[in-house]
Motif scaffolding. Structure first.
Motif, PDB file in Angstrom:
ATOM      1  N   ILE A 228      37.879  48.249  44.765  1.00 17.42           N
ATOM      2  CA  ILE A 228      38.957  47.072  45.109  1.00 17.42           C
ATOM      3  C   ILE A 228      39.719  46.619  43.710  1.00 17.42           C
ATOM      4  CG2 ILE A 228      38.861  43.809  45.487  1.00 17.42           C
ATOM      5  CD1 ILE A 228      36.262  44.613  46.878  1.00 17.42           C
ATOM      6  N   THR A 229      39.226  46.419  43.134  1.00 19.53           N
ATOM      7  CA  THR A 229      40.285  46.251  41.829  1.00 19.53           C
ATOM      8  C   THR A 229      40.634  47.350  40.980  1.00 19.53           C
ATOM      9  OG1 THR A 229      38.223  46.497  40.180  1.00 19.53           O
ATOM     10  CG2 THR A 229      38.115  44.303  40.777  1.00 19.53           C
ATOM     11  N   GLY A 230      40.742  48.528  41.812  1.00 16.63           N
ATOM     12  CA  GLY A 230      41.289  49.524  41.524  1.00 16.63           C
ATOM     13  C   GLY A 230      42.284  49.861  42.240  1.00 16.63           C
ATOM     14  N   PHE A 231      41.843  49.463  43.665  1.00 22.27           N
ATOM     15  CA  PHE A 231      43.109  49.553  44.734  1.00 22.27           C
ATOM     16  C   PHE A 231      43.965  48.784  44.732  1.00 22.27           C
ATOM     17  CE2 PHE A 231      44.715  48.447  48.102  1.00 22.27           C
ATOM     18  CZ  PHE A 231      45.312  49.460  49.646  1.00 22.27           C
ATOM     19  N   MET A 232      44.214  46.920  43.600  1.00 20.51           N
ATOM     20  CA  MET A 232      44.439  46.323  43.541  1.00 20.51           C
ATOM     21  C   MET A 232      45.493  46.279  41.945  1.00 20.51           C
ATOM     22  SD  MET A 232      42.779  42.563  44.031  1.00 20.51           S
ATOM     23  CE  MET A 232      41.270  42.553  42.984  1.00 20.51           C
ATOM     24  N   LEU A 233      45.084  46.971  41.040  1.00 17.89           N
ATOM     25  CA  LEU A 233      45.746  47.451  40.426  1.00 17.89           C
ATOM     26  C   LEU A 233      46.844  48.118  40.582  1.00 17.89           C
ATOM     27  CD1 LEU A 233      46.422  47.600  36.381  1.00 17.89           C
ATOM     28  CD2 LEU A 233      43.971  49.267  36.988  1.00 17.89           C
ATOM     29  N   ALA A 234      46.083  49.660  41.312  1.00 14.35           N
ATOM     30  CA  ALA A 234      47.159  50.780  41.544  1.00 14.35           C
ATOM     31  C   ALA A 234      48.439  49.964  42.730  1.00 14.35           C
ATOM     32  CB  ALA A 234      46.779  51.271  42.325  1.00 14.35           C
ATOM     33  N   SER A 235      48.185  49.323  43.116  1.00 14.45           N
ATOM     34  CA  SER A 235      49.325  48.585  44.183  1.00 14.45           C
ATOM     35  C   SER A 235      49.757  47.089  43.302  1.00 14.45           C
ATOM     36  CB  SER A 235      48.249  48.114  45.785  1.00 14.45           C
ATOM     37  OG  SER A 235      47.924  46.621  45.165  1.00 14.45           O
TER      38      SER A 235
ATOM     39  N   PHE B 141      36.315  44.779  34.869  1.00 15.07           N
ATOM     40  CA  PHE B 141      36.920  43.751  34.519  1.00 15.07           C
ATOM     41  C   PHE B 141      37.782  43.737  33.510  1.00 15.07           C
ATOM     42  CE2 PHE B 141      35.245  39.823  31.215  1.00 15.07           C
ATOM     43  CZ  PHE B 141      36.727  38.971  31.468  1.00 15.07           C
ATOM     44  N   LEU B 142      38.456  45.363  32.856  1.00 12.03           N
ATOM     45  CA  LEU B 142      39.883  45.210  32.835  1.00 12.03           C
ATOM     46  C   LEU B 142      40.696  45.665  34.001  1.00 12.03           C
ATOM     47  CD1 LEU B 142      41.760  46.930  30.981  1.00 12.03           C
ATOM     48  CD2 LEU B 142      40.656  49.040  30.757  1.00 12.03           C
ATOM     49  N   PHE B 143      40.421  46.985  34.936  1.00  5.59           N
ATOM     50  CA  PHE B 143      41.333  46.206  36.573  1.00  5.59           C
ATOM     51  C   PHE B 143      41.367  45.199  36.683  1.00  5.59           C
ATOM     52  CE2 PHE B 143      39.595  51.070  37.730  1.00  5.59           C
ATOM     53  CZ  PHE B 143      40.256  51.749  36.724  1.00  5.59           C
ATOM     54  N   LEU B 144      40.678  44.487  36.848  1.00  4.59           N
ATOM     55  CA  LEU B 144      41.238  43.165  37.494  1.00  4.59           C
ATOM     56  C   LEU B 144      42.232  42.422  36.430  1.00  4.59           C
ATOM     57  CD1 LEU B 144      40.516  40.743  39.828  1.00  4.59           C
ATOM     58  CD2 LEU B 144      38.377  40.025  38.133  1.00  4.59           C
ATOM     59  N   SER B 145      41.818  42.077  35.379  1.00  3.29           N
ATOM     60  CA  SER B 145      42.740  41.647  34.451  1.00  3.29           C
ATOM     61  C   SER B 145      43.936  42.164  34.621  1.00  3.29           C
ATOM     62  CB  SER B 145      42.125  41.696  33.359  1.00  3.29           C
ATOM     63  OG  SER B 145      41.298  40.613  33.030  1.00  3.29           O
ATOM     64  N   LEU B 146      43.850  43.399  34.318  1.00  2.00           N
ATOM     65  CA  LEU B 146      45.508  43.608  34.667  1.00  2.00           C
ATOM     66  C   LEU B 146      45.710  44.297  35.871  1.00  2.00           C
ATOM     67  CD1 LEU B 146      44.621  47.276  32.865  1.00  2.00           C
ATOM     68  CD2 LEU B 146      46.452  45.081  31.973  1.00  2.00           C
TER      69      LEU B 146
ATOM     70  N   LEU C   3      48.240  39.292  44.607  1.00  4.38           N
ATOM     71  CA  LEU C   3      46.743  39.844  44.385  1.00  4.38           C
ATOM     72  C   LEU C   3      46.328  39.170  45.559  1.00  4.38           C
ATOM     73  CD1 LEU C   3      45.103  41.068  41.956  1.00  4.38           C
ATOM     74  CD2 LEU C   3      44.327  38.312  42.184  1.00  4.38           C
ATOM     75  N   LEU C   4      46.386  38.511  46.478  1.00  5.44           N
ATOM     76  CA  LEU C   4      44.946  38.040  47.632  1.00  5.44           C
ATOM     77  C   LEU C   4      46.293  39.248  48.865  1.00  5.44           C
ATOM     78  CD1 LEU C   4      45.144  34.408  48.147  1.00  5.44           C
ATOM     79  CD2 LEU C   4      43.073  36.532  47.364  1.00  5.44           C
ATOM     80  N   VAL C   5      47.312  39.768  48.626  1.00  5.86           N
ATOM     81  CA  VAL C   5      47.357  40.471  50.074  1.00  5.86           C
ATOM     82  C   VAL C   5      46.743  41.714  50.083  1.00  5.86           C
ATOM     83  CG1 VAL C   5      49.484  41.975  50.847  1.00  5.86           C
ATOM     84  CG2 VAL C   5      49.631  39.152  50.490  1.00  5.86           C
ATOM     85  N   SER C   6      46.827  42.022  48.621  1.00  7.62           N
ATOM     86  CA  SER C   6      46.343  44.037  47.919  1.00  7.62           C
ATOM     87  C   SER C   6      45.507  43.780  48.182  1.00  7.62           C
ATOM     88  CB  SER C   6      46.873  44.212  46.906  1.00  7.62           C
ATOM     89  OG  SER C   6      46.178  45.363  46.207  1.00  7.62           O
ATOM     90  N   LEU C   7      44.407  42.754  47.953  1.00  6.00           N
ATOM     91  CA  LEU C   7      42.630  41.869  48.385  1.00  6.00           C
ATOM     92  C   LEU C   7      42.319  42.651  49.546  1.00  6.00           C
ATOM     93  CD1 LEU C   7      39.961  41.841  46.781  1.00  6.00           C
ATOM     94  CD2 LEU C   7      40.652  39.352  47.189  1.00  6.00           C
ATOM     95  N   ASN C   8      43.504  41.734  50.374  1.00  6.58           N
ATOM     96  CA  ASN C   8      43.243  42.389  51.468  1.00  6.58           C
ATOM     97  C   ASN C   8      42.982  43.258  52.525  1.00  6.58           C
ATOM     98  OD1 ASN C   8      42.316  39.469  52.229  1.00  6.58           O
ATOM     99  ND2 ASN C   8      44.479  39.157  52.969  1.00  6.58           N
ATOM    100  N   GLU C   9      43.799  44.254  51.942  1.00  6.90           N
ATOM    101  CA  GLU C   9      44.020  45.479  52.199  1.00  6.90           C
ATOM    102  C   GLU C   9      42.588  46.477  51.667  1.00  6.90           C
ATOM    103  OE1 GLU C   9      46.359  48.440  54.257  1.00  6.90           O
ATOM    104  OE2 GLU C   9      46.006  46.194  54.184  1.00  6.90           O
TER     105      GLU C   9
END
Length: 437
Positions: A69-76, A273-278, A289-295
């Motif tokens: 999830i955090t990796g996806f959010m960071l990449a998006s 932690f790094l992925f999420l903070s970034l 962020l929430l749009v990306s999280l839902n995906e």
């Protein structure tokens, strides 16, 4: 030649490999029957081992879900999407895309296995949006880099035996990473894989007629831009850059202290932690962020349902004596020179049922270390044999592929035909390295 060999392998896997959930159910049944047949365990005892172990990976399951999830959010996030697209622009052809994604995945996985799993898959998607290339092989190439993780900086077995207070310290002492990760034979294995794996993946590239392509629109990242039409006070908070930065920037400051002052290293928690903070900082607003999280959460179903079953299988293997018996079998036919090789083979088999480096070492160390001492074998090399065996059959075991497949939107059967060829090639390279380097 590899193209011709991979074609029937891909068709065979597509036809007969079940969904990873079916695979874990079958492994559960096989492990239970083997425990009753070979270890003389009663059905009730096997059920008890299974149930007691079933929830043993809850913490790890959550960590893996957060990796996804955090990796996806960071990449998006807009900055990372631009960076990945620019890097993907270096590939001018299908062959170039395959080689590039393999090298990126190998490098990232050698640095940190969790980092490598996510970065490889996300970069593969960026390449697929720019280059018309067989999508199955592209994702398989991204996953193939994971094979080096246990010979890299985050290898759990070499790091364990280099840490004061580890559970076998009284037996073997502290073995520094200069004898494991940074040994000549290990570095030669890693270097060989960096050279050969990109070529192997490129040589498996199907021709135009046999390739499977993906519409770039189908793998595009969600539009996380927010509307400027803010009417309610709550919407002001959802679209507040200041709110995101007040949380995300302190997270990055903590990590800076953790890495550079406290001397902390890369692990699943620090990577997440790094992925999420970034991601919080780069998305700029909570709404984005929430749009990306839902995906992102759509791809986590396999991790949620399957990891407890693997924990149950580990319970059967470890408490019934099956894993120990397998290790003893291979140790009994080895000598001082061949024990690292047989440790590698036995670990590869055990890994199909116990896909956890730390858990596998806990099972195999009590067998392999006394055998190494009795035979006069190189203890550090035997440990690395177990480490490489654990990493090797991940190319066959879909456990670790789940985050990659979730990000890519594919099934295990889509890539495992290519992974079979990778399994054979890497097996030969690692075996030669442990035996002759």
């Amino acid at each position: 030649m590899l193209q011709k060999i991979s074609r029937p392998a891909v068709k065979l896997v597509e036809r007969y490999l079940p969904d990873p959930y079916i695979f874990v159910l079958l492994l559960t049944i096989i492990a239970a029957l083997a425990a009753m047949l070979f270890e003389q365990q009663s059905p009730l005892a096997v059920i008890r081992y299974w149930g007691d172990g079933f929830w043993g990976l809850l913490s790890f399951s959550m960590q893996m879900l957060l990796v996804l999830i955090t990796g996806f959010m960071l990449a998006s996030s807009p900055p990372v999407k631009r960076l990945l697209d620019q890097l993907a622009g270096l590939a001018r052809s299908p062959a170039g895309a395959i080689i590039l994604v393999t090298l990126v995945s190998l490098t990232a996985s050698w640095i940190n296995w969790g980092f490598g799993l996510v970065i490889g898959a996300l970069f593969a998607k960026a390449l697929a949006r720019r280059v018309r290339v067989d999508y199955r092989l592209l994702i398989a190439s991204a996953y193939s880099g994971f094979v080096v993780w246990h010979g890299g900086l985050s290898g759990s077995i070499p790091l364990t035996i280099a840490t004061p207070g580890h559970f076998t310290e009284n037996q073997i002492g502290i073995i520094p990473t200069s004898q494991t990760i940074f040994s000549v034979y290990n570095l030669l294995i890693v270097a060989s894989l960096f050279v050969i794996m990109p070529l192997v993946n490129r040589w498996m590239l199907p021709d135009e007629k046999a390739s499977v392509y993906v519409d770039p629109a189908q793998i595009s990242e969600p539009d996380s831009t927010h509307s400027n039409d803010v009417k309610r006070p709550a919407e002001r908070l959802e679209n507040s850059t200041l709110l995101s930065w007040l949380v995300g920037i302190p997270g990055l400051l903590y990590l800076a202290h953790y890495f550079f002052v406290a001397g902390g290293g890369l692990n699943l928690n620090s990577v997440n932690f790094l992925f999420l903070s970034l991601a919080i900082v780069f998305h700029r607003t909570p709404r984005s962020l929430l749009v990306s999280l839902n995906e992102a959460v759509k791809g986590g179903a396999g991790i949620i349902i399957q990891f407890p079953f693997y924990a149950g299988i580990m319970g059967i293997m470890m408490h019934s004596g099956l894993a120990e018996s397998l290790s003893e079998l291979f140790a009994s036919i080895a000598n001082a020179d061949t024990l690292p090789f047989w440790s590698f083979i036995s670990a590869g088999i055990v890994n199909l049922f116990v896909p956890s480096g730390g858990g596998q070492w806990a099972v195999q160390a009590p067998v392999m270390l006394p055998a190494a001492e009795a035979l006069g074998a190189d203890v550090a090399k035997v440990a690395m044999g177990v480490a490489w065996g654990d990493a090797w059959t991940n190319l066959l075991q879909p456990f670790w592929a789940l985050p990659v497949l979730a990000i890519a939107g594919l099934n295990a059967r889509d890539i495992m035909g290519f992974c079979l060829i990778q399994l054979v090639v890497t097996g030969v390279i690692i075996s030669l390295g442990l035996s002759f380097f």
